[in-house]
Write a protein that holds these residues in place. Structure first.
Motif, short mmCIF file in Angstrom:
data_model
loop_
_atom_site.label_atom_id
_atom_site.label_comp_id
_atom_site.label_asym_id
_atom_site.label_seq_id
_atom_site.Cartn_x
_atom_site.Cartn_y
_atom_site.Cartn_z
N TYR A 179 0.84 -1.21 0.00
CA TYR A 179 0.00 0.00 0.00
C TYR A 179 0.87 1.26 0.00
O TYR A 179 0.50 2.30 0.55
CB TYR A 179 -0.98 0.01 1.19
N ASN A 180 2.06 1.14 -0.61
CA ASN A 180 3.00 2.26 -0.75
C ASN A 180 3.43 2.85 0.59
O ASN A 180 3.78 4.02 0.67
CB ASN A 180 2.41 3.35 -1.64
N GLY A 181 3.39 2.02 1.63
CA GLY A 181 3.89 2.44 2.93
C GLY A 181 3.04 3.47 3.64
O GLY A 181 3.48 4.07 4.63
N ASP A 182 1.82 3.70 3.17
CA ASP A 182 0.98 4.75 3.74
C ASP A 182 -0.46 4.23 3.87
O ASP A 182 -1.22 4.22 2.90
CB ASP A 182 1.03 6.00 2.86
N ARG A 183 -0.84 3.79 5.07
CA ARG A 183 -2.19 3.26 5.27
C ARG A 183 -3.26 4.32 5.08
O ARG A 183 -4.35 4.04 4.57
CB ARG A 183 -2.30 2.65 6.68
#
Length: 344
Positions: A179-183
């Motif tokens: 998730y591209n490191g960003d919840r």
């Protein structure tokens, strides 16, 4: 009997007894006596010396066919040296490795690509095995089976139909790269899809609101492939997502979220929009559908993760008792469409 002792036999002859190298018997043509060395003549008698030729004719006379082989061998040697020194490449390959080169994108974008209904030109939607997971980055295959809710709320969107309250969660064990490191960014993506007027709120069937407390109607959950198979089943041997009514989870398969689907090509944003809308459509009690009109936009409730050709999707569904008659094998082929409100 007189015997010669070992010492007497090994005594070398005196200098006076040795033959002189200047004697006539060592000249050419003289007779050789016993125990004398052979003397070979540099100019044998009785043989007429031929006059040596010069230039190319002399080389040809001296070496024969070999003189023609020399330039040929020189050319071959030069070619081998050049071939060895040059970098190895395949067709369209990477120099020095012989491996196919990785295509580099020539376009840039300030944000995610817009959803599109145009299929990629290089995919045969009717005959290509579109259910296969596209190539791409790694994805999380096994998680803990537990989920962490992402905090946050939204205002109600839509004014018609029933109000559906939802939450957003990520399974414990899903790698941040999925998730591209960003919840929070993942949650905003889901919120944006459900708030789009082309999504379910635009049909008049439902309105949506994200909440933090109970009760909720569904939880959009990013899930590893192992847990997805456990919740959704794996009768059709291709990655997919599902609505799991027992846990009220919209199970979004991390494999598909990361790589998308063949029919959407590299438009990962459009595929993610489709995946959310399709599974939330099941929350609203909408069943699977097939292509309705050849060449037109597919219904969002068509199993577009597998394809948009009725014959192909029907063939896959033949092994799944719950979907065996969902699509008729009638030869119709649609184009990908991520929204319930299909373009006209």
């Amino acid at each position: 009997m007189n015997r010669t002792s070992q010492g007497a036999r090994d005594t070398p002859p005196s200098a006076d007894d040795r033959p002189s190298l200047s004697e006539d018997r060592y000249r050419r043509g003289t007779r050789r006596t016993g125990a004398e060395p052979l003397a070979a003549s540099w100019e044998p008698t009785g043989r007429r010396r031929r006059k040596r030729r010069r230039g190319v004719k002399g080389l040809v006379a001296g070496y024969g066919w070999r003189i023609y082989a020399i330039p040929v061998l020189l050319v071959l040697t030069a070619l081998v040296v050049l071939d060895t020194a040059a970098p190895s490449t395949g067709a369209g390959g990477d120099p020095g490795t012989g491996q196919p080169a990785i295509a580099q994108s020539t376009t840039t974008s300030a944000g995610p690509p817009e959803a599109t209904e145009k299929p990629p030109a290089d995919i045969d939607l009717k005959n290509f095995p579109t259910a296969q997971l596209p190539d791409g980055p790694k994805f999380s295959e096994q998680g803990a089976g537990t989920f962490a809710v992402i905090p946050g709320t939204t205002p109600q969107v839509g004014s018609g139909g029933k109000l559906y309250r939802y939450q957003i969660a990520v399974e414990d064990g899903v790698e941040p790269a999925d998730y591209n490191g960003d919840r929070d960014a993942f949650a905003r993506t889901v919120d944006g899809i459900l708030a789009d007027p082309r999504s379910w709120i635009g049909t008049g069937q439902a309105s949506m609101q994200r909440v933090e407390g109970e009760p909720v109607d569904f939880v959009v959950s990013l899930t590893t492939t192992g847990t997805t198979h456990a919740l959704c089943g794996f009768q059709i041997q291709f990655e997919s997502s599902c609505w799991h009514s027992g846990t009220k989870r919209v199970v979004i398969n991390a494999a598909r979220w990361v790589r998308g689907a063949k029919v959407y090509g590299n438009d990962i944003s459009a595929y993610r929009t489709y995946a959310i809308n399709h599974e939330v459509g099941h929350v609203l009690r909408n069943p699977h559908e097939g292509c309705k009109e050849n060449g037109k936009a597919a219904p969002v409730m068509m199993q577009q993760s597998f394809g948009v050709a009725n014959d192909y999707v029907a063939q896959l569904n033949s092994v799944d008792s719950s979907n065996r008659y969902a699509v008729e094998a009638n030869g119709l082929v649609c184009t990908p469409n991520p929204f319930p409100v299909a373009p006209q």
